[in-house]
Motif scaffolding. Structure first.
Motif, PDB file in Angstrom:
ATOM      1  N   GLY A 267      -7.097  -5.602   5.788  1.00  0.00           N
ATOM      2  CA  GLY A 267      -7.232  -7.456   5.569  1.00  0.00           C
ATOM      3  C   GLY A 267      -6.094  -7.908   4.577  1.00  0.00           C
ATOM      4  N   ARG A 268      -5.257  -7.020   3.665  1.00  0.00           N
ATOM      5  CA  ARG A 268      -4.874  -7.585   2.372  1.00  0.00           C
ATOM      6  C   ARG A 268      -3.580  -5.827   2.563  1.00  0.00           C
ATOM      7  NH1 ARG A 268      -9.752  -5.208  -1.305  1.00  0.00           N
ATOM      8  NH2 ARG A 268     -10.625  -4.450   0.210  1.00  0.00           N
ATOM      9  N   THR A 269      -3.374  -4.874   2.697  1.00  0.00           N
ATOM     10  CA  THR A 269      -2.079  -4.130   2.855  1.00  0.00           C
ATOM     11  C   THR A 269      -1.998  -3.466   3.843  1.00  0.00           C
ATOM     12  OG1 THR A 269      -2.771  -2.577   1.628  1.00  0.00           O
ATOM     13  CG2 THR A 269      -2.209  -4.035  -0.218  1.00  0.00           C
ATOM     14  N   THR A 270      -2.549  -4.145   4.578  1.00  0.00           N
ATOM     15  CA  THR A 270      -2.508  -3.420   5.984  1.00  0.00           C
ATOM     16  C   THR A 270      -0.898  -3.364   6.276  1.00  0.00           C
ATOM     17  OG1 THR A 270      -4.453  -3.870   7.150  1.00  0.00           O
ATOM     18  CG2 THR A 270      -2.622  -3.224   8.913  1.00  0.00           C
ATOM     19  N   GLY A 271      -0.709  -1.861   6.609  1.00  0.00           N
ATOM     20  CA  GLY A 271       1.509  -1.433   6.946  1.00  0.00           C
ATOM     21  C   GLY A 271       1.772  -1.722   6.043  1.00  0.00           C
ATOM     22  N   PHE A 272       0.992  -1.398   4.624  1.00  0.00           N
ATOM     23  CA  PHE A 272       2.336  -1.839   3.183  1.00  0.00           C
ATOM     24  C   PHE A 272       2.509  -0.157   2.986  1.00  0.00           C
ATOM     25  CE2 PHE A 272       1.462  -5.840   0.758  1.00  0.00           C
ATOM     26  CZ  PHE A 272       1.785  -6.638   1.695  1.00  0.00           C
ATOM     27  N   SER A 273       4.246  -0.447   3.005  1.00  0.00           N
ATOM     28  CA  SER A 273       4.695   0.898   1.673  1.00  0.00           C
ATOM     29  C   SER A 273       4.672   1.170   0.683  1.00  0.00           C
ATOM     30  CB  SER A 273       6.150   1.497   2.426  1.00  0.00           C
ATOM     31  OG  SER A 273       6.953   0.551   1.733  1.00  0.00           O
ATOM     32  N   VAL A 274       4.949   1.999  -0.291  1.00  0.00           N
ATOM     33  CA  VAL A 274       4.997   2.129  -1.886  1.00  0.00           C
ATOM     34  C   VAL A 274       6.170   0.964  -1.660  1.00  0.00           C
ATOM     35  CG1 VAL A 274       5.638   3.038  -3.690  1.00  0.00           C
ATOM     36  CG2 VAL A 274       5.324   4.456  -1.713  1.00  0.00           C
ATOM     37  N   ALA A 275       7.055   0.538  -1.369  1.00  0.00           N
ATOM     38  CA  ALA A 275       8.114  -0.489  -1.415  1.00  0.00           C
ATOM     39  C   ALA A 275       7.228  -2.094  -1.550  1.00  0.00           C
ATOM     40  CB  ALA A 275       9.118  -0.284  -0.543  1.00  0.00           C
ATOM     41  N   ASP A 276       6.951  -2.334  -0.029  1.00  0.00           N
ATOM     42  CA  ASP A 276       5.955  -2.744   0.049  1.00  0.00           C
ATOM     43  C   ASP A 276       4.913  -3.791  -1.393  1.00  0.00           C
ATOM     44  OD1 ASP A 276       7.180  -3.639   2.591  1.00  0.00           O
ATOM     45  OD2 ASP A 276       4.996  -2.411   3.471  1.00  0.00           O
ATOM     46  N   HIS A 277       4.775  -2.452  -1.597  1.00  0.00           N
ATOM     47  CA  HIS A 277       3.700  -2.867  -2.532  1.00  0.00           C
ATOM     48  C   HIS A 277       4.097  -3.075  -4.271  1.00  0.00           C
ATOM     49  CE1 HIS A 277       0.574  -0.056  -0.363  1.00  0.00           C
ATOM     50  NE2 HIS A 277      -0.202  -0.722  -1.567  1.00  0.00           N
ATOM     51  N   ILE A 278       5.404  -2.457  -3.955  1.00  0.00           N
ATOM     52  CA  ILE A 278       5.861  -3.309  -4.982  1.00  0.00           C
ATOM     53  C   ILE A 278       6.504  -4.345  -5.074  1.00  0.00           C
ATOM     54  CG2 ILE A 278       8.395  -2.377  -6.500  1.00  0.00           C
ATOM     55  CD1 ILE A 278       7.982  -0.311  -6.119  1.00  0.00           C
ATOM     56  N   ARG A 279       7.338  -4.726  -4.072  1.00  0.00           N
ATOM     57  CA  ARG A 279       7.663  -6.243  -3.689  1.00  0.00           C
ATOM     58  C   ARG A 279       6.823  -7.284  -4.192  1.00  0.00           C
ATOM     59  NH1 ARG A 279       9.742  -3.944   1.352  1.00  0.00           N
ATOM     60  NH2 ARG A 279      11.476  -2.948   0.827  1.00  0.00           N
ATOM     61  N   GLY A 337      11.754  11.786  -9.288  1.00  0.00           N
ATOM     62  CA  GLY A 337      11.915  10.725 -10.114  1.00  0.00           C
ATOM     63  C   GLY A 337      12.230   9.615  -8.934  1.00  0.00           C
ATOM     64  N   VAL A 338      12.702   8.401  -8.130  1.00  0.00           N
ATOM     65  CA  VAL A 338      13.383   7.544  -6.966  1.00  0.00           C
ATOM     66  C   VAL A 338      12.947   6.819  -7.629  1.00  0.00           C
ATOM     67  CG1 VAL A 338      12.720  10.050  -4.815  1.00  0.00           C
ATOM     68  CG2 VAL A 338      11.377   8.171  -5.194  1.00  0.00           C
ATOM     69  N   MET A 339      14.677   5.845  -6.962  1.00  0.00           N
ATOM     70  CA  MET A 339      14.505   4.410  -7.690  1.00  0.00           C
ATOM     71  C   MET A 339      13.610   3.877  -6.254  1.00  0.00           C
ATOM     72  SD  MET A 339      15.345   4.336 -10.672  1.00  0.00           S
ATOM     73  CE  MET A 339      15.469   2.703 -11.327  1.00  0.00           C
ATOM     74  N   ILE A 340      13.146   2.870  -6.143  1.00  0.00           N
ATOM     75  CA  ILE A 340      12.933   1.990  -5.219  1.00  0.00           C
ATOM     76  C   ILE A 340      12.544   0.414  -5.666  1.00  0.00           C
ATOM     77  CG2 ILE A 340      10.806   1.126  -3.594  1.00  0.00           C
ATOM     78  CD1 ILE A 340      10.686   4.741  -3.569  1.00  0.00           C
ATOM     79  N   GLU A 341      13.276  -0.992  -5.119  1.00  0.00           N
ATOM     80  CA  GLU A 341      13.168  -1.584  -5.815  1.00  0.00           C
ATOM     81  C   GLU A 341      13.506  -2.333  -6.690  1.00  0.00           C
ATOM     82  OE1 GLU A 341      12.475  -4.514  -3.884  1.00  0.00           O
ATOM     83  OE2 GLU A 341      12.526  -3.488  -1.548  1.00  0.00           O
ATOM     84  N   GLY A 342      14.046  -1.213  -7.476  1.00  0.00           N
ATOM     85  CA  GLY A 342      14.637  -1.154  -9.257  1.00  0.00           C
ATOM     86  C   GLY A 342      13.347  -0.581 -10.535  1.00  0.00           C
ATOM     87  N   ALA A 343      12.247   0.070  -9.320  1.00  0.00           N
ATOM     88  CA  ALA A 343      11.086   0.806 -10.288  1.00  0.00           C
ATOM     89  C   ALA A 343      11.292   2.624  -9.777  1.00  0.00           C
ATOM     90  CB  ALA A 343      10.080   0.547  -9.837  1.00  0.00           C
ATOM     91  N   MET A 344      11.436   3.233 -11.451  1.00  0.00           N
ATOM     92  CA  MET A 344      11.230   4.838 -11.256  1.00  0.00           C
ATOM     93  C   MET A 344       9.863   4.938 -10.374  1.00  0.00           C
ATOM     94  SD  MET A 344      12.758   8.065 -11.506  1.00  0.00           S
ATOM     95  CE  MET A 344      13.881   7.481 -12.582  1.00  0.00           C
ATOM     96  N   VAL A 345       9.639   5.547  -9.285  1.00  0.00           N
ATOM     97  CA  VAL A 345       8.546   6.068  -8.434  1.00  0.00           C
ATOM     98  C   VAL A 345       8.080   7.017  -8.742  1.00  0.00           C
ATOM     99  CG1 VAL A 345       7.981   6.146  -6.309  1.00  0.00           C
ATOM    100  CG2 VAL A 345       8.775   4.244  -7.230  1.00  0.00           C
ATOM    101  N   LEU A 346       7.244   7.718  -9.720  1.00  0.00           N
ATOM    102  CA  LEU A 346       7.521   9.231  -9.460  1.00  0.00           C
ATOM    103  C   LEU A 346       5.995   9.780  -9.049  1.00  0.00           C
ATOM    104  CD1 LEU A 346       7.221   8.622 -13.591  1.00  0.00           C
ATOM    105  CD2 LEU A 346       8.345   9.785 -12.055  1.00  0.00           C
ATOM    106  N   GLU A 347       5.815  11.197  -7.913  1.00  0.00           N
ATOM    107  CA  GLU A 347       4.679  11.510  -7.296  1.00  0.00           C
ATOM    108  C   GLU A 347       4.105  12.648  -8.599  1.00  0.00           C
ATOM    109  OE1 GLU A 347       6.336  12.326  -2.066  1.00  0.00           O
ATOM    110  OE2 GLU A 347       7.110  12.878  -3.552  1.00  0.00           O
TER     111      GLU A 347
END
Length: 391
Positions: A267-279, A337-347
C-alpha cells in the motif's frame, strides 16, 4: 557560534588554572620589560640587535599597539588549541588527595547526528547514540506523542534527544496510484490497498507550517543527517513536506545517509526499487542523499515466501539501476559502491531474521510466532559509523 561556545565550554574545569597562568604571564612580562628599560637607560654602547629587539626604531605608541595585538592573538590561539584537548577528571579517594585532571589531544571529535525516522527506526539506531556526541531525533510530523512513546527507551541515553518538527501535529494524506486518498497512518491497515503504491502525498494543513527552533538548530548543527530506518511514506517523507525543514537540509553541509527499507511496503512502496526510493526523497526533499545503505544479505526463502503473501518483496540492488561503479575506501577494507540517481549506494549486511510474537486481538492471552526480517542494530550502526568517520 554555538559550536564555538560548546568547544570553549570544555575549558570550564581549567578556568582557575588559566586565570592564574594569565596573571603570571602578565607579571613576568612586566618584570622583563622593567629589566629591559633599566639596561637601556644605564648601559651605553648597546649592540644594534638590542635596539632591533626592543623595536626602538618605532614610536612608542606603535610599539605598544603591535605588542598588544600580538599578545592577544597568541593568547586566543593558545586558548583555541587548548579547547581541543580532552579533559578527563580522575576522582580519587580522600586519602589520595584532590581530584586530578588528565589532558590529552583529541584525535577525533564525535559527530552530532540528526535522525528523521519513526519510533522503531530510532530504536534500531540506539547503538549509534552511544558513539556520537549528540543524536537528536526529529519524529514524524503527523503524531508527535505516538512516535515519542515508541522510542521512549532511547531516551535513557544521556546524549540522545527528541524534538518535534512543528508546534502542532499535521496529518499527511497519500494519494494512491488508483486515485484514492488515504491517511498515511492507515496505509498498512487496509489489506485491499496492499497491491497499490503511493503516487503523491501532501500535508493536510497549512502549506508552510512553522518549523520549531529546536528542529532548525538540530539540522543546522548536524554533521550527518540520517533518514531511516523506517517507513518511507510514513516515517521519513512526511517531515520533508515541511518547507523550512526541507530548506534547512538543502542548505546544510552535513552528509545525508538514507537507510533503504529491507522490504517493499504494501500500500506504500509496492513494486519500488532502490532507485524508486531515492527518487521519492529527491521529489519531496529536493536533495539527493550522499549515501544510501542497502541490505546485501540474501533472505531465507521461507521468510521471502511469507512476505510475498503480504505483497512484500526484498529491496535489492539490480544491475539495470547502476549508473557507474566506484570503490569506496575505508580503514578496514573497501566497499563497492554504485551511483544511482546521483547517490552513492552501498551494499552491506544490515539485517537479521528474528522471531516476533504478536497477541491476538480477540484473545490477548494467545500469541502467534512469526519469523520476520528486521534491521540489525549492531550491523546498521557499524555501517553508519564507518561512513561518519570518512573525511
Amino acid at each position: 557560534m554555538r559550536s564555538i561556545a560548546r568547544r570553549l565550554a570544555s575549558l570550564r574545569m581549567l578556568t582557575t588554572p588559566l586565570v592564574l597562568t594569565f596573571v603570571g604571564v602578565v607579571l613576568l612580562s612586566l618584570g622583563v620589560a622593567y629589566l629591559f628599560i633599566h639596561v637601556y637607560r644605564t648601559v651605553e654602547g648597546l649592540p644594534l640587535f638590542f635596539e632591533i629587539l626592543t623595536l626602538q626604531f618605532l614610536p612608542r605608541p606603535v610599539r605598544g599597539f603591535l605588542l598588544i595585538v600580538t599578545g592577544v592573538g597568541t593568547l586566543v590561539a593558545g586558548i583555541w588549541r587548548l579547547s581541543d584537548v580532552v579533559i578527563v577528571k580522575l576522582r580519587t579517594t580522600e586519602a589520595q588527595g584532590d581530584d586530578e585532571l588528565v589532558l590529552g589531544y583529541r584525535r577525533e571529535v564525535p559527530p552530532s547526528v540528526a535522525v528523521i525516522s519513526g519510533g522503531p527506526g530510532l530504536l534500531v539506531l540506539s547503538a549509534i547514540g552511544e558513539q556520537v556526541q549528540r543524536m537528536t531525533c526529529i519524529v514524524p510530523v503527523q503524531d508527535h506523542v505516538e512516535y515519542y512513546y515508541r522510542a521512549s527507551a532511547l531516551f535513557n541515553l544521556r546524549n540522545v534527544y527528541y524534538v518535534v518538527p512543528t508546534p502542532e501535529p499535521i496529518q499527511v494524506v497519500a494519494k494512491l496510484d488508483d486515485g484514492n486518498n488515504v491517511d498515511v497512518r492507515h496505509l498498512a491497515l487496509d489489506p485491499q490497498i496492499a497491491p497499490r503504491h503511493v503516487a503523491h502525498m501532501s500535508l493536510d494543513g497549512p502549506e508552510n507550517p512553522p518549523l520549531t527552533r529546536l528542529a532548525a538548530e538540530t539540522i543546522r548543527d548536524a554533521d550527518a543527517i540520517i533518514l531511516g530506518p523506517g517507513s518511507l511514506f510514513e516515517s521519513i517523507l512526511p517531515n520533508l513536506l515541511i518547507p523550512e525543514l526541507r530548506a534547512a537540509i538543502i542548505a546544510s553541509r552535513a552528509r545525508t545517509i538514507y537507510v533503504c527499507n529491507l522490504m517493499t511496503e504494501p500500500g506504500r512502496t509496492t513494486g519500488f526499487s532502490v532507485a524508486d526510493h531515492i527518487r521519492a526523497i529527491k521529489q519531496y526533499g529536493g536533495f539527493t542523499p550522499t549515501y544510501v545503505l542497502v541490505n546485501a544479505q540474501r533472505i531465507d526463502p521461507e521468510v521471502t515466501r511469507l512476505y510475498a503473501a503480504a505483497h512484500q518483496l526484498p529491496v535489492y540492488l539490480s544491475p539495470e539501476e547502476y549508473e557507474e561503479t566506484a570503490l569506496l575506501r575505508s580503514d578496514p577494507g573497501s566497499h563497492r559502491g554504485v551511483m544511482i540517481e546521483g547517490a552513492m549506494v552501498l551494499e552491506a549486511d544490515l539485517a537479521s531474521s528474528v522471531i516476533q510474537y504478536t497477541a491476538s486481538l480477540t484473545n490477548p492471552s494467545e500469541s502467534r510466532a512469526a519469523r520476520v526480517l528486521r534491521h540489525d542494530s549492531q550491523k546498521l550502526s557499524r555501517a553508519i559509523l564507518e561512513l561518519l568517520r570518512k573525511p
